[in-house]
Design an enzyme around this catalytic site. Structure first.
Site, PDB file in Angstrom:
ATOM      1  CG  HIS A   1     -13.865  17.734  41.623  1.00 23.77           C
ATOM      2  ND1 HIS A   1     -14.713  16.824  42.185  1.00 23.77           N
ATOM      3  CD2 HIS A   1     -14.653  18.579  40.888  1.00 23.77           C
ATOM      4  CE1 HIS A   1     -15.963  17.097  41.815  1.00 23.77           C
ATOM      5  NE2 HIS A   1     -15.953  18.157  41.026  1.00 23.77           N
TER       6      HIS A   1
ATOM      7  CG  HIS B   1     -18.229  15.215  37.786  1.00 28.40           C
ATOM      8  ND1 HIS B   1     -16.951  15.556  37.400  1.00 28.40           N
ATOM      9  CD2 HIS B   1     -18.621  16.189  38.632  1.00 28.40           C
ATOM     10  CE1 HIS B   1     -16.591  16.680  38.002  1.00 28.40           C
ATOM     11  NE2 HIS B   1     -17.601  17.096  38.746  1.00 28.40           N
TER      12      HIS B   1
ATOM     13  CG  HIS C   1     -20.956  18.935  42.198  1.00 21.27           C
ATOM     14  ND1 HIS C   1     -20.041  18.699  43.198  1.00 21.27           N
ATOM     15  CD2 HIS C   1     -20.268  18.893  41.033  1.00 21.27           C
ATOM     16  CE1 HIS C   1     -18.842  18.536  42.648  1.00 21.27           C
ATOM     17  NE2 HIS C   1     -18.951  18.645  41.340  1.00 21.27           N
TER      18      HIS C   1
ATOM     19  CG  ASP D   1     -19.185  19.902  37.313  1.00 24.33           C
ATOM     20  OD1 ASP D   1     -19.213  19.403  38.445  1.00 24.33           O
ATOM     21  OD2 ASP D   1     -18.302  20.709  36.953  1.00 24.33           O
ATOM     22  CG  ASP D   2     -22.025  22.159  39.481  1.00 23.30           C
ATOM     23  OD1 ASP D   2     -22.408  21.750  40.592  1.00 23.30           O
ATOM     24  OD2 ASP D   2     -20.829  22.192  39.141  1.00 23.30           O
TER      25      ASP D   2
ATOM     26  CD  GLU E   1     -13.302  22.129  37.700  1.00 20.83           C
ATOM     27  OE1 GLU E   1     -13.109  21.897  38.908  1.00 20.83           O
ATOM     28  OE2 GLU E   1     -14.398  22.567  37.264  1.00 20.83           O
TER      29      GLU E   1
HETATM   30  N1  ADE Z   1     -18.372  21.963  43.124  1.00 19.74           N
HETATM   31  C1  ADE Z   1     -19.393  21.986  42.267  1.00 19.74           C
HETATM   32  N2  ADE Z   1     -18.947  21.993  41.015  1.00 19.74           N
HETATM   33  C2  ADE Z   1     -17.598  21.944  41.064  1.00 19.74           C
HETATM   34  C3  ADE Z   1     -16.568  21.902  40.110  1.00 19.74           C
HETATM   35  N3  ADE Z   1     -16.813  21.923  38.797  1.00 19.74           N
HETATM   36  N4  ADE Z   1     -15.302  21.884  40.542  1.00 19.74           N
HETATM   37  C4  ADE Z   1     -15.032  21.876  41.843  1.00 19.74           C
HETATM   38  N5  ADE Z   1     -15.970  21.902  42.781  1.00 19.74           N
HETATM   39  C5  ADE Z   1     -17.246  21.928  42.401  1.00 19.74           C
HETATM   40 ZN    ZN Z   2     -17.574  18.792  39.846  1.00 16.58          ZN
END
Ligand code: ADE
Ligand code: ZN
Length: 353
Positions: free
Chosen positions: A220, A36, A38, A301-302, A223
């Site tokens: 997703h 996971h 991005h 994630d990011d 969340e």
């Molecule tokens: N795009 C990038 N990070 C995300 C996240 N945590 N949830 C949904 N979309 C995303």
């Molecule tokens: Zn994500």
């Protein structure tokens, strides 16, 4: 012959820092898959500034530090606003290459052996960037990383759920001609962006087409959205893996299903913390879910926005939730098992434990 002095290391008297160094070395040593991630969320402020300069794009921040200081989020949407703006510096094939190779190098340093990389083409095509440019830059980095860093990777083309299903269809149509060239890398479809008010069922038809076309499916769910979104992602979109899914616990029958069917959740602890999904790590439910038999994996994630790559996410979980080393091994093994690799490749990595 002098015998070497046997040093007895008592971990109970080791300083916290030494213990953490020891734990980090252990985490780094585990072969891990990142499931996971991005790629646009791996764009570090330094590279973001460099690309802005290269492409003559004005940024509303005077320095890298000022940009980093803006990374304080209230919720998912407040993060997404910055994340989409940040992606605006990506223009050329080289930009996409630079971003992707930087992530793969960083992931490899964390002991990642395989990465499944999500990207948001609509963020780029909406700015007039050709789909072919996005694919070409990422694919060049991924192939180079396979050859020189020994890290394998796949691409997950993700639809933005705040946009229409029609836009998702158009995006798929624009990408499909590239499948011939990049079909070894682009094997899956995902769904991301603002969850609340954009339920999985909005994308039922386009996911059905993607399934028909032979793509693997993830989404997703759970969340910020409710457990019913997880259920609908499974039932209506027919995904095989859920990104996040931490709110599944609100539905005991769903939890039982996740356990029985071993449906993987790609959990991202630092992201959950930074976006206020949990108030602190002690409140995170990943250890509880893991111990009740859910196929939990840990991911970043990011990472550029949330302050940590995959090893940091293992560390914050281990320290905040008291995970022991056996549990960290289970999490790393889960990441391989829950990947989209074939059984032979999974077994190759699992044999390394
Ligand atoms: N795009 C990038 N990070 C995300 C996240 N945590 N949830 C949904 N979309 C995303
Ligand atoms: Zn994500």
């Amino acid at each position: 012959m002098n015998k070497p002095i046997q040093k007895h290391i008592d971990t109970t008297t080791m300083k916290d820092k030494d213990k953490n160094d020891d734990l980090r070395a252990f985490v780094l040593s585990l072969p891990k898959a990142e499931l996971h991630l991005h790629i646009e969320g791996s764009l570090e402020p330094e590279l973001l500034f460099e690309l802005a300069q290269r492409n003559d794009i004005a940024l509303p921040y005077v320095s890298v530090d000022a940009l980093r200081a803006a990374y304080a989020f209230d919720d998912l949407q407040s993060f997404l606003d910055l994340y989409y703006a940040g992606a605006g510096v990506l223009i050329t094939e080289r930009d996409f290459y630079d971003m992707t190779i930087a992530y793969l190098r960083r992931a490899q340093a964390d002991g990642v052996v395989h990465a499944e990389i999500m990207f948001d083409p609509q963020t780029h095509t909406a700015r007039g960037i050709a789909m072919a440019t996005v694919f070409a830059g990422m694919a060049r980095a991924m192939r180079e990383a396979q050859a020189s860093l020994n890290i394998s990777s796949y691409l997950i083309l993700s639809f933005l759920r705040h946009l229409s299903e029609e836009s998702a269809f158009t995006t798929l149509e624009a990408a499909l001609p590239l499948r011939e060239q990049y079909g070894d890398l682009w094997i899956a479809i995902g769904l991301d962006s603002a969850e609340r008010g954009n339920p999985p069922e909005k994308f039922t038809r386009v996911f059905a087409l993607c399934k028909e076309l032979g793509f693997r499916l993830v989404a997703h769910a759970g969340e910020e959205g409710p457990a019913s979104y997880v259920r609908n992602a499974l039932d209506l979109l027919q995904v095989e893996r859920i990104d996040h899914g931490v709110r599944s616990e609100e539905d005991p029958a769903l939890m039982q299903r996740l356990i029985t069917d071993q449906i993987p959740l790609t959990v991202c602890p630092l992201s959950n913390l930074k976006l206020g999904v949990v108030r602190n790590m002690a409140e995170h439910n990943l250890a509880r879910m893991l111990r009740s038999g859910v196929m939990i994996t840990i991911n970043s994630d990011d990472p550029a926005y949330f302050g940590g790559y995959v090893a940091d996410n293992y560390m914050v979980s281990a320290i905040g939730l008291g995970l022991n080393r056996d549990e960290l091994i289970i999490l790393a093994k889960n990441s391989i098992k829950a990947s989209l690799l074939d059984d032979a490749q999974k077994n190759k990595y699992l044999a390394q434990f």
